[in-house]
Design a protein around this motif. Structure first.
Motif, PDB file in Angstrom:
ATOM      1  N   TYR A 119      12.470 -37.396 -11.542  1.00  0.00           N
ATOM      2  CA  TYR A 119      11.082 -37.866 -11.595  1.00  0.00           C
ATOM      3  C   TYR A 119      10.101 -36.925 -10.908  1.00  0.00           C
ATOM      4  O   TYR A 119       8.961 -36.792 -11.341  1.00  0.00           O
ATOM      5  CB  TYR A 119      10.973 -39.255 -10.957  1.00  0.00           C
ATOM      6  N   LYS A 120      10.532 -36.320  -9.789  1.00  0.00           N
ATOM      7  CA  LYS A 120       9.630 -35.465  -9.023  1.00  0.00           C
ATOM      8  C   LYS A 120      10.360 -34.203  -8.612  1.00  0.00           C
ATOM      9  O   LYS A 120      10.768 -34.055  -7.466  1.00  0.00           O
ATOM     10  CB  LYS A 120       9.097 -36.219  -7.802  1.00  0.00           C
ATOM     11  N   PRO A 121      10.559 -33.288  -9.538  1.00  0.00           N
ATOM     12  CA  PRO A 121      11.335 -32.093  -9.248  1.00  0.00           C
ATOM     13  C   PRO A 121      10.783 -31.260  -8.101  1.00  0.00           C
ATOM     14  O   PRO A 121      11.501 -30.477  -7.496  1.00  0.00           O
ATOM     15  CB  PRO A 121      11.298 -31.300 -10.556  1.00  0.00           C
ATOM     16  N   SER A 122       9.486 -31.430  -7.794  1.00  0.00           N
ATOM     17  CA  SER A 122       8.911 -30.646  -6.702  1.00  0.00           C
ATOM     18  C   SER A 122       9.376 -31.131  -5.338  1.00  0.00           C
ATOM     19  O   SER A 122       9.262 -30.422  -4.343  1.00  0.00           O
ATOM     20  CB  SER A 122       7.381 -30.709  -6.756  1.00  0.00           C
ATOM     21  N   LEU A 123       9.873 -32.373  -5.312  1.00  0.00           N
ATOM     22  CA  LEU A 123      10.375 -32.917  -4.049  1.00  0.00           C
ATOM     23  C   LEU A 123      11.849 -32.600  -3.921  1.00  0.00           C
ATOM     24  O   LEU A 123      12.620 -32.829  -4.833  1.00  0.00           O
ATOM     25  CB  LEU A 123      10.213 -34.447  -4.021  1.00  0.00           C
ATOM     26  N   ALA A 124      12.252 -32.091  -2.797  1.00  0.00           N
ATOM     27  CA  ALA A 124      13.681 -31.874  -2.544  1.00  0.00           C
ATOM     28  C   ALA A 124      14.193 -33.023  -1.714  1.00  0.00           C
ATOM     29  O   ALA A 124      13.464 -33.624  -0.955  1.00  0.00           O
ATOM     30  CB  ALA A 124      13.883 -30.554  -1.806  1.00  0.00           C
ATOM     31  N   ALA A 125      15.499 -33.298  -1.839  1.00  0.00           N
ATOM     32  CA  ALA A 125      16.119 -34.237  -0.911  1.00  0.00           C
ATOM     33  C   ALA A 125      16.017 -33.623   0.468  1.00  0.00           C
ATOM     34  O   ALA A 125      15.900 -32.400   0.612  1.00  0.00           O
ATOM     35  CB  ALA A 125      17.573 -34.464  -1.295  1.00  0.00           C
ATOM     36  N   PRO A 126      16.035 -34.442   1.531  1.00  0.00           N
ATOM     37  CA  PRO A 126      15.880 -33.903   2.877  1.00  0.00           C
ATOM     38  C   PRO A 126      16.757 -32.676   3.093  1.00  0.00           C
ATOM     39  O   PRO A 126      17.947 -32.713   2.888  1.00  0.00           O
ATOM     40  CB  PRO A 126      16.340 -35.054   3.775  1.00  0.00           C
ATOM     41  N   ALA A 127      16.146 -31.589   3.479  1.00  0.00           N
ATOM     42  CA  ALA A 127      16.878 -30.332   3.596  1.00  0.00           C
ATOM     43  C   ALA A 127      17.614 -30.254   4.910  1.00  0.00           C
ATOM     44  O   ALA A 127      17.053 -30.495   5.956  1.00  0.00           O
ATOM     45  CB  ALA A 127      15.906 -29.163   3.480  1.00  0.00           C
ATOM     46  N   GLU A 128      18.880 -29.943   4.817  1.00  0.00           N
ATOM     47  CA  GLU A 128      19.662 -29.657   6.016  1.00  0.00           C
ATOM     48  C   GLU A 128      19.689 -28.142   6.138  1.00  0.00           C
ATOM     49  O   GLU A 128      20.599 -27.464   5.680  1.00  0.00           O
ATOM     50  CB  GLU A 128      21.068 -30.233   5.874  1.00  0.00           C
ATOM     51  N   THR A 129      18.634 -27.607   6.698  1.00  0.00           N
ATOM     52  CA  THR A 129      18.438 -26.176   6.674  1.00  0.00           C
ATOM     53  C   THR A 129      19.270 -25.469   7.720  1.00  0.00           C
ATOM     54  O   THR A 129      19.747 -26.061   8.674  1.00  0.00           O
ATOM     55  CB  THR A 129      16.962 -25.850   6.935  1.00  0.00           C
ATOM     56  N   ALA A 130      19.386 -24.178   7.500  1.00  0.00           N
ATOM     57  CA  ALA A 130      20.127 -23.378   8.463  1.00  0.00           C
ATOM     58  C   ALA A 130      19.443 -23.405   9.811  1.00  0.00           C
ATOM     59  O   ALA A 130      20.081 -23.283  10.856  1.00  0.00           O
ATOM     60  CB  ALA A 130      20.241 -21.941   7.944  1.00  0.00           C
ATOM     61  N   ALA A 131      18.116 -23.581   9.795  1.00  0.00           N
ATOM     62  CA  ALA A 131      17.396 -23.634  11.064  1.00  0.00           C
ATOM     63  C   ALA A 131      17.797 -24.836  11.881  1.00  0.00           C
ATOM     64  O   ALA A 131      17.707 -24.825  13.106  1.00  0.00           O
ATOM     65  CB  ALA A 131      15.891 -23.680  10.799  1.00  0.00           C
ATOM     66  N   GLY A 141      30.055 -21.080  21.729  1.00  0.00           N
ATOM     67  CA  GLY A 141      30.986 -20.576  20.728  1.00  0.00           C
ATOM     68  C   GLY A 141      31.208 -21.503  19.557  1.00  0.00           C
ATOM     69  O   GLY A 141      31.782 -21.097  18.558  1.00  0.00           O
ATOM     70  N   ILE A 142      30.778 -22.763  19.643  1.00  0.00           N
ATOM     71  CA  ILE A 142      30.909 -23.676  18.516  1.00  0.00           C
ATOM     72  C   ILE A 142      29.617 -23.656  17.708  1.00  0.00           C
ATOM     73  O   ILE A 142      28.526 -23.783  18.266  1.00  0.00           O
ATOM     74  CB  ILE A 142      31.184 -25.114  18.978  1.00  0.00           C
ATOM     75  N   GLY A 143      29.733 -23.450  16.404  1.00  0.00           N
ATOM     76  CA  GLY A 143      28.554 -23.415  15.541  1.00  0.00           C
ATOM     77  C   GLY A 143      28.675 -24.396  14.395  1.00  0.00           C
ATOM     78  O   GLY A 143      29.770 -24.649  13.888  1.00  0.00           O
ATOM     79  N   LEU A 144      27.544 -24.969  13.993  1.00  0.00           N
ATOM     80  CA  LEU A 144      27.480 -25.880  12.851  1.00  0.00           C
ATOM     81  C   LEU A 144      26.450 -25.359  11.867  1.00  0.00           C
ATOM     82  O   LEU A 144      25.337 -25.032  12.268  1.00  0.00           O
ATOM     83  CB  LEU A 144      27.056 -27.279  13.308  1.00  0.00           C
ATOM     84  N   ASP A 145      26.824 -25.264  10.612  1.00  0.00           N
ATOM     85  CA  ASP A 145      25.873 -24.958   9.553  1.00  0.00           C
ATOM     86  C   ASP A 145      25.771 -26.206   8.688  1.00  0.00           C
ATOM     87  O   ASP A 145      26.691 -26.510   7.919  1.00  0.00           O
ATOM     88  CB  ASP A 145      26.360 -23.763   8.729  1.00  0.00           C
ATOM     89  N   LEU A 146      24.672 -26.953   8.846  1.00  0.00           N
ATOM     90  CA  LEU A 146      24.535 -28.220   8.150  1.00  0.00           C
ATOM     91  C   LEU A 146      24.367 -28.042   6.651  1.00  0.00           C
ATOM     92  O   LEU A 146      24.750 -28.903   5.871  1.00  0.00           O
ATOM     93  CB  LEU A 146      23.343 -29.001   8.716  1.00  0.00           C
ATOM     94  N   GLN A 147      23.786 -26.920   6.257  1.00  0.00           N
ATOM     95  CA  GLN A 147      23.558 -26.677   4.836  1.00  0.00           C
ATOM     96  C   GLN A 147      24.876 -26.406   4.111  1.00  0.00           C
ATOM     97  O   GLN A 147      25.128 -26.934   3.035  1.00  0.00           O
ATOM     98  CB  GLN A 147      22.597 -25.510   4.654  1.00  0.00           C
ATOM     99  N   LYS A 148      25.716 -25.598   4.739  1.00  0.00           N
ATOM    100  CA  LYS A 148      26.999 -25.249   4.119  1.00  0.00           C
ATOM    101  C   LYS A 148      28.120 -26.189   4.535  1.00  0.00           C
ATOM    102  O   LYS A 148      29.228 -26.094   4.012  1.00  0.00           O
ATOM    103  CB  LYS A 148      27.376 -23.815   4.493  1.00  0.00           C
ATOM    104  N   ARG A 149      27.807 -27.090   5.504  1.00  0.00           N
ATOM    105  CA  ARG A 149      28.791 -28.035   6.027  1.00  0.00           C
ATOM    106  C   ARG A 149      30.025 -27.296   6.544  1.00  0.00           C
ATOM    107  O   ARG A 149      31.157 -27.604   6.177  1.00  0.00           O
ATOM    108  CB  ARG A 149      29.190 -29.081   4.979  1.00  0.00           C
ATOM    109  N   THR A 150      29.765 -26.308   7.406  1.00  0.00           N
ATOM    110  CA  THR A 150      30.860 -25.530   7.980  1.00  0.00           C
ATOM    111  C   THR A 150      30.787 -25.579   9.503  1.00  0.00           C
ATOM    112  O   THR A 150      29.719 -25.724  10.083  1.00  0.00           O
ATOM    113  CB  THR A 150      30.811 -24.061   7.527  1.00  0.00           C
ATOM    114  N   VAL A 151      31.955 -25.432  10.124  1.00  0.00           N
ATOM    115  CA  VAL A 151      32.074 -25.366  11.575  1.00  0.00           C
ATOM    116  C   VAL A 151      32.740 -24.048  11.925  1.00  0.00           C
ATOM    117  O   VAL A 151      33.683 -23.621  11.251  1.00  0.00           O
ATOM    118  CB  VAL A 151      32.925 -26.534  12.125  1.00  0.00           C
TER     119      VAL A 151
END
Length: 234
Positions: A119-131, A141-151
Motif C-alpha cells: 500500500y505504501k512502498p515509500s514506507l519501510a518497516a522499522p529499520a534495524e540499521t547497522a547504526a 569484544g561482543i558485537g551485534l548486527d541487528l540488520q544481518k542478525r549476526t553475533v
C-alpha cells in the motif's frame, strides 16, 4: 515511523501485541471497542490496522466493511476463528489478510511489512540499521548486527538460533538491567510456543558456551539468583 492501530478487547493479547510492536519500533495505538477504533482511524491515521473480529460493541466484519468504505488502510484480521467461511467473510468485507490466534509475533511483523509494501512502498518497516548495532569495542569484544542478525566475538562470527539471538538482543539493548525469566519467556512467546523457565535456562547456557571464555564463570551473562539474568558490559 509506521503507525499500527490495534483494535483488540482482550487485554493480555492486546498488550502483548502492542509491547512487541513498540519494541520493534512501530508507533502503536490500541483500543478495545469498534467505536473507539473508528475514531482512532480518523485521529491516528494508521498505516496498518490489526482488527479482532470479536468486539464488545459491534461485529468485527461490520467494522471492517465500514473502515474499507472510508479508507484504503491495510486491515489484518486477527481472530480465534479458524473456519474457512469466516476467513472468506473477512476478506470479502475488505480485509487484506487474516491471521488465526495464536500466531507468531515474527510472522505478524512480516505480514505488517508486506501490507505496508503493497500500500505504501515509500514506507519501510522499522529499520534495524547497522547504526543501531552495538559497537564491538564498547561491548568488550561482543558485537551485534541487528540488520544481518549476526553475533561476533572478537570479530569472529558466532552461530546462534533464532531464540538465542532474540535473547541476546534484548539483553544487549538494556545492559545491566535484570530480566526475570517471565520477561524473557514473553520475549520468545510466539517464536517458541513451548518456551518455559527450563527453556530459558537452556538458551542462556548455550549462549554462554558461545560467547564466554569460561562459561562456568561467565563474564557477560550474569545470573541474578532468585530473579533472572542480566548482561554486564562494564
Amino acid at each position: 515511523m509506521t503507525k499500527i492501530l490495534v483494535i483488540e478487547d482482550e487485554k493480555i493479547i492486546g498488550e502483548m501485541i502492542s509491547m512487541y510492536l513498540t519494541d520493534e519500533e512501530f508507533s502503536v495505538r490500541r483500543v478495545e471497542t469498534g467505536r473507539d477504533g473508528l475514531e482512532a482511524v480518523d485521529a491516528f491515521g494508521p498505516d496498518v490496522i490489526l482488527l479482532d473480529l470479536m468486539l464488545p460493541d459491534m461485529d468485527g466484519i461490520d467494522l471492517c466493511e465500514t473502515v474499507r468504505r472510508r479508507f484504503d488502510t491495510p486491515i489484518i484480521v486477527i481472530s480465534m476463528n479458524t473456519k474457512v467461511n469466516e476467513r472468506v467473510r473477512a476478506l470479502n468485507a475488505g480485509a487484506d489478510d487474516y491471521m488465526c490466534k495464536p500466531f507468531s509475533m515474527q510472522e505478524l511483523k512480516a505480514r505488517i511489512g508486506a501490507a505496508v509494501r503493497r500500500y505504501k512502498p515509500s514506507l519501510a518497516a522499522p529499520a534495524e540499521t547497522a547504526a543501531a548495532a552495538a559497537d564491538p569495542d564498547a561491548a568488550h569484544g561482543i558485537g551485534l548486527d541487528l540488520q544481518k542478525r549476526t553475533v561476533t566475538v572478537d570479530g569472529q562470527p558466532v552461530e546462534t538460533t533464532f531464540s538465542e539471538f532474540e535473547l541476546i538482543k534484548l539483553l544487549f539493548e538494556f545492559p545491566g538491567r535484570v530480566f526475570t525469566r517471565d520477561e524473557l519467556i514473553n520475549t520468545l512467546r510466539g517464536i517458541d510456543s513451548y518456551v518455559n523457565d527450563r527453556a530459558i535456562d537452556v538458551h542462556i547456557t548455550n549462549l554462554r558456551k558461545k560467547l564466554e571464555k569460561n562459561p562456568k564463570e561467565p563474564q557477560y551473562i550474569k545470573t541474578v539468583w532468585g530473579v533472572g539474568y542480566k548482561l554486564a558490559l562494564e
